[in-house]
Structures are given as structure tokens and as C-alpha cells.
Design an enzyme around this catalytic site. Structure first.
Site, PDB file in Angstrom:
ATOM      1  N   GLY A  81      29.078   2.254  -0.845  1.00 15.93           N
ATOM      2  CA  GLY A  81      30.194   1.529  -0.251  1.00 15.93           C
ATOM      3  C   GLY A  81      30.873   0.663  -1.299  1.00 15.93           C
ATOM      4  CB  SER A  82      32.781  -2.472  -0.951  1.00 18.45           C
ATOM      5  OG  SER A  82      33.718  -1.993  -0.008  1.00 18.45           O
ATOM      6  CB  THR A  83      27.956  -2.377  -4.079  1.00 16.64           C
ATOM      7  OG1 THR A  83      27.463  -1.144  -3.555  1.00 16.64           O
ATOM      8  CG2 THR A  83      27.591  -3.516  -3.142  1.00 16.64           C
ATOM      9  CB  SER A  97      36.343  -5.314  -0.488  1.00 18.24           C
ATOM     10  OG  SER A  97      35.443  -4.254  -0.699  1.00 18.24           O
TER      11      SER A  97
END
Length: 585
Positions: free
Chosen positions: A308-310, A364
Site C-alpha cells: 500500500g502507501s508505504t 499520500s
């Protein structure tokens, strides 16, 4: 006599001829018997003697004590304790006479009455075990040395004791997924127990002796003993106290958010040492048979998921290193935008935003991240992901690790070309992605993680494992910029879910949907940001609905980071966190 008849003469018997035949037969038999005796007693005596010795020789194994598994501070996480198996040669028990002058029974009944209080068995059951003609039968197994001494002090004929071991895990579930477990007969089956079995198991010894027809030891017979060589101790990088606290925190979070499981990974950024690797649910290695089979592994390395956004951190690092953006570059970011016929949307509806590169990461934004990523070729982006250690095993010596999923750029078809820039379209495990983020704390050098510090030799001297592989991924300048961007992501105030009192913190949230329809929420961060010592990843799996990593995982990160910094006596620097310009209009 009739005329013309021929007379028949009968010869008298000759007994001496029959006697001679009998004597010849006896002589032949005697010669054969004598030859056989000569063969048996002379020419073949050595072979027969050897067979006789073999028939009366008994061999017993002396099991080696398995080496201990210790945490980084020397606390015992797994150990073997000395035990004994008590056995009987039933043929000898009948000769027993109790030392007690008041005892009226002898033999089996007397022996059973003497053994009952020491073994916890009934007299009747003991009589059954002691009665018969068996040369060897176990009475009771796995008894403590003091119990063995008391039994042997009774001096009951035919009673013996063999050394045995029992594996004990003093911390129970603490670190079970790292430590592993063994079977009831001492065979390594999981975790460090299995990966380092060659060092831990040692070498069994043996003892041999000759015994007579009644089972008694022949004092003048051949009696030899080869002592067992106990196993070596293995020292982990795990800190048992931090591990215990991490397990408490992740268990509470999984329950709070009705997830199916979770992981917390704590890594020393400079060495790659895994300080804690906590999971929920887990198991008790003292009773592995009672655990569900799928809990006996290590989901922190076997369970893969989209970051995901990481994953946006790796895209931004590549873009900065390639010089295609700067933290202050201005971007106009709509909620949704089409790229080569594929629609990309941000996670929440919003009007057009005017964001810097720093703001794209802080908000993000999927759309803003794709716009920056498109300035690099898929091949370049793929190569950076590989440099960060994604799409390949970490090499952590634990069974069951998955290298994740990272397809080659020529296979990035359709939306994958764009989704890979914001952490979708490839998969990682918890240790792998936490270690990758730790690259920014280590001035752009990726140090592969390790969970074993070394092995102690026979003198107790620690022999360290080989130095971990370290690969430069980005320049120190890019790494420093990434630390600023991560610091900027976490507000430096008590209202932030990731706030750690006294320390500036940097991090990134992530939430991704998995194929079964559930979600994984995460937060990966580091502290203190002026000199990052630890990188920590918190992951909650199987969430029934979309929840932000900031809501689910960030508070758990703050708890375990605070505990780790204080436990490791890291002094607060008092320096404030970084605040960058996130908007330009």
C-alpha cells in the site's frame, strides 16, 4: 534223503564280523565328533566366542543435552534439562529384599510398595510392570534427577536408569515464532530450533556392558562408555523484554480492530539486528501439539501482502536519486486522472490540490505519486525496488520465508505500470518491507536483517555470525531527504497517533486490500529522527473493512517505539521534528 536231491549246507554264524562293523561305525562317529569338537573349541572358537559376547552385550544411548537458545542479553528462551527414564529387567526383581526390617514382603510385591510413593504410580500397576521375563521394560520416563536418585537408592535388582532430556521454553509464547519448537523425542521442527539444529543438537554418547542370563551385569565383562557431547548455545538478536511488550501490543490491536492477525518488527538500523519479531496469534512451544498447525510458522516472513502507501517511499527515493523531482516541486493534483487509458484515483474524494512533492507524500496521493513515477522508466523503478530487497528473500535463517512477489517490468501490463508506484501490484512480507524502509535511517545503505548474533563454543565464547550483507541503494543525501519527508509526515505534537514523547518521529502509513476482501493496515517508522536508531513496522491483517494505517497501526507503533527507546536507554535529544512546505497555493 531222496535220490537225486542236492544237499544244502548251512554255514555257522560269524558274530565277530558284525562286531567289526559296529566298531568301525563307532570309530567313524567318534572321528566326526572329535573333528567337530576340534573345530568348535579350536579352529572356530574365536567366532563363537564373539557371537556369545554379542548376545550378552547391551548398548544404551546417552543423549546429548541440546544447547540453549538465548536472547541478546543472555536470557534463556529455550533450554534442555536433565531427566531420566527408569526401566526394569523383570527377571531380577524377585531377588529383592527390602532394607526396612519391618517389611514382610519380598520380591516384586516389596519392590512395588517401595517404588509407589516415589513414582506416583499405584502398587498394582507397578506389580504388573515388574512381573514377567522381559529383560527390558520402561517403568516411568522423564523423571527428575532427585527422583531418579531416590529410586536407585532402594537398590532393587534389575532397576536401571537411562539419561534423557526435556526441552523447556521458560517464556512460553514469548518469541515462540522465532525460537521454534521440538517434538516429544527431541527432533527440531520449527524456528531457530530447526534452522540451527546442527549446532544445537550435539552428539549422543553410548555405554555398553555385558550381562548374564539373569540380566545381571558381569563385572569382568567388557564395559565401555563414550560420553555425549552437548550442543552449543545459540544467541539471538531478540531482546526478550521488548519482544514480550511487542506481543502484548499487537495482540491488543488485533483484538481491538477485529483482525485475523498481526506482526510487529523492530530492527536496529545500523546492524540489521531484529530486536523483536512479534506475532498474533502465536503458540506455546511447550505444548506445540495443542496449537493449530498454521500457527507454528512465522507469518512475519511467510505472509505476503501489498504494502500500500508505504510503497510510495521507494518511489519517492528513486525519483529523488534520479533527480526527477525535489521536495519543494509544485504539483497540481486532482482526485482522479487518466494515465494511458487507465483511471487512477486517490483514496478519498477531494477538490484539486496544490501540493509540493513533500505534500504528495504527506497526503499520500496516488495521482501525484504516479505523475512523479512516470518520469522514470518501469525498468528503473523495478531496479530500485530490487535494490531495496523487495521481490527476494531476506536470507533470514528461519524456515518458510517468502521472497514476496515482484514481477519484471515487461510484465507490468495494464494498471500495474501505475499501481506499482503507490504500493500495489507487488507483495512483500513484514520483515522485508520494514528492513527496506530502514535503508533511509542507515544513510542509504540497506543492511539485510538477521536474528542470530552468534554461537557459543565449548568454552562459552561467542562466535559471531558473518557480517550482514550491506548494499548502497541511494546516496546519503537522498536518504537524508527521505528522513525529512518521513519526519514531515508525522506531526510533532501529542495529537499525532505516532507521537513519541521526547523524540522526533518519521513514518508512513499504508492500507491495502487483499484478494479475500479484507484489508492490511500498517505503519512503518523510525526514531529519533536526528539519529535514527530503530525502524519499526506494525501490521494488522484481515481487517473486515478499510481502516487507515494511521488509525489502526500508528498508535501501536508509538507504544512499542517508546518502550524500545527507553529500554535501550536512548536519551531524548529534545530536537523538534521537521515541517516542510506541503502546499503552494
Amino acid at each position: 534223503m531222496r535220490s537225486g536231491a542236492t544237499a544244502v549246507r548251512t554255514l555257522p554264524a560269524e558274530p565277530h564280523r558284525r562286531h567289526r562293523l559296529v566298531l568301525i561305525g563307532i570309530a567313524i562317529f567318534a572321528l566326526l565328533l572329535g573333528g567337530r569338537l576340534i573345530w568348535v573349541q579350536g579352529l572356530n572358537s574365536a567366532e563363537l566366542s564373539e557371537k556369545a559376547v554379542q548376545a550378552r552385550t547391551v548398548e544404551r544411548t546417552i543423549p546429548a543435552l541440546r544447547g540453549d537458545i538465548l536472547d541478546t542479553n543472555g536470557n534463556v528462551m529455550a533450554t534442555s534439562v536433565l531427566r531420566y527414564d527408569i526401566w526394569v529387567d523383570q527377571r531380577q526383581v524377585g531377588d529383592y529384599r527390602a532394607n526396612d526390617d519391618t517389611a514382610t514382603e519380598t520380591g516384586v510385591k516389596a519392590a512395588a510398595k517401595q517404588l509407589a510413593p516415589l513414582t506416583g504410580m499405584s502398587v498394582a500397576d507397578l506389580e504388573k510392570k515388574l512381573t514377567g521375563k522381559a529383560g527390558f521394560q520402561y517403568i516411568i520416563r522423564n523423571v527428575e534427577p532427585s527422583e531418579r536418585d531416590a529410586i536407585m537408592a532402594l537398590d532393587i535388582p534389575g532397576i536401571g536408569a537411562d539419561r534423557a532430556t526435556e526441552r523447556i521454553y521458560p517464556g512460553g509464547m514469548v518469541g515462540a515464532n522465532v525460537v521454534g519448537f521440538v517434538s516429544s523425542d527431541g527432533q527440531a521442527l520449527g524456528g531457530t530450533e530447526l534452522s540451527w539444529d546442527e549446532h544445537l543438537r550435539g552428539q549422543d554418547g553410548h555405554t555398553t556392558y555385558e550381562r548374564g542370563a539373569g540380566g545381571q551385569v558381569i563385572p569382568s565383562g567388557s564395559n565401555t562408555t563414550k560420553d555425549a557431547v552437548d550442543g552449543q548455545d545459540v544467541v539471538l538478536t531478540i531482546d526478550e523484554d521488548i519482544q514480550h511488550r511487542a506481543q502484548e501490543i499487537i495482540t491488543a490491536k488485533v483484538k481491538e480492530w477485529n483482525g485475523t492477525g498481526g506482526s510487529i518488527v523492530v530492527i536496529d538500523t545500523a546492524t540489521g539486528d531484529i530486536v523483536a519479531l512479534a506475532e498474533d496469534p502465536t503458540f506455546d512451544p511447550n505444548q506445540p501439539a495443542k496449537a493449530k498447525p498454521d500457527l507454528l510458522g512465522n507469518q512475519s516472513i511467510s505472509n505476503v501482502f501489498e504494502p500500500g502507501s508505504t510503497g510510495k517511499l521507494f518511489t519517492m527515493a528513486a525519483a529523488l536519486e534520479e533527480g526527477v523531482t525535489t521536495p519543494s516541486e509544485k504539483h497540481t493534483v486532482p482526485y482522479s486522472k487518466e494515465f494511458k487509458g487507465h483511471q487512477v484515483r486517490d483514496s478519498h474524494q477531494h477538490p484539486t490540490q496544490y501540493l509540493t512533492t513533500a505534500g504528495v507524500l504527506k497526503e499520500s496521493s496516488n495521482v501525484g505519486t504516479v505523475e512523479i513515477a512516470n518520469r522514470m522508466s518501469p525498468k528503473t523503478r523495478y531496479e530500485y525496488l530490487r535494490k531495496f530487497g523487495l521481490g527476494q528473500p531476506t536470507g533470514l535463517p528461519l524456515p518458510g520465508e517468502s521472497g514476496g512477489i515482484l514481477h519484471k517490468p515487461e510484465n507490468w501490463t495494464g494498471r500495474t505500470e501505475f499501481t506499482t508506484s503507490f504500493g500495489q501490484g507487488y507483495a512483500v512480507n513484514a520483515v522485508q518491507v520494514t528492513s527496506a524502509v530502514g535503508t533511509f535511517a542507515n544513510d542509504g545503505v540497506h543492511v539485510r536483517p538477521r536474528n542470530v548474533k552468534g554461537v557459543k563454543d565449548a568454552k562459552g565464547v561467542l562466535r559471531p555470525t558473518q557480517k550482514q550483507q550491506a548494499d548502497r541503494v541511494v546516496s546519503p543525501e537522498t536518504a537524508a531527504t527521505m528522513r525529512q519527508l518521513m519526519d514531515n509526515d508525522v506531526p510533532d505534537n501529542p495529537d499525532s497517533n505516532a507521537h513519541v514523547p521526547g523524540f522526533a518521529v518519521g513514518g508512513k502509513t499504508g492500507t491495502a486490500q487483499v484478494p479475500d476482501g479484507t484489508y492490511t493496515a500498517s505503519f512503518i517508522g523510525m526514531a529519533p529522527m536526528d539519529d535514527p536508531r530503530y525502524v519499526i513496522g506494525v501490521f494488522v491483517y484481515g481487517l473486515p473493512a478499510f481502516f487507515s494505517g494511521n488509525t489502526v497501526a500508528a498508535p501501536a507503533f508509538a507504544d512499542i517505539m517508546s518502550y524500545t527507546l527507553h529500554a535501550r536507554r536512548v536519551t531524548p535529544s529534545g530536537k523538534d521534528g521537521v515541517e516542510l512546505d506541503n502546499t503552494w497555493k
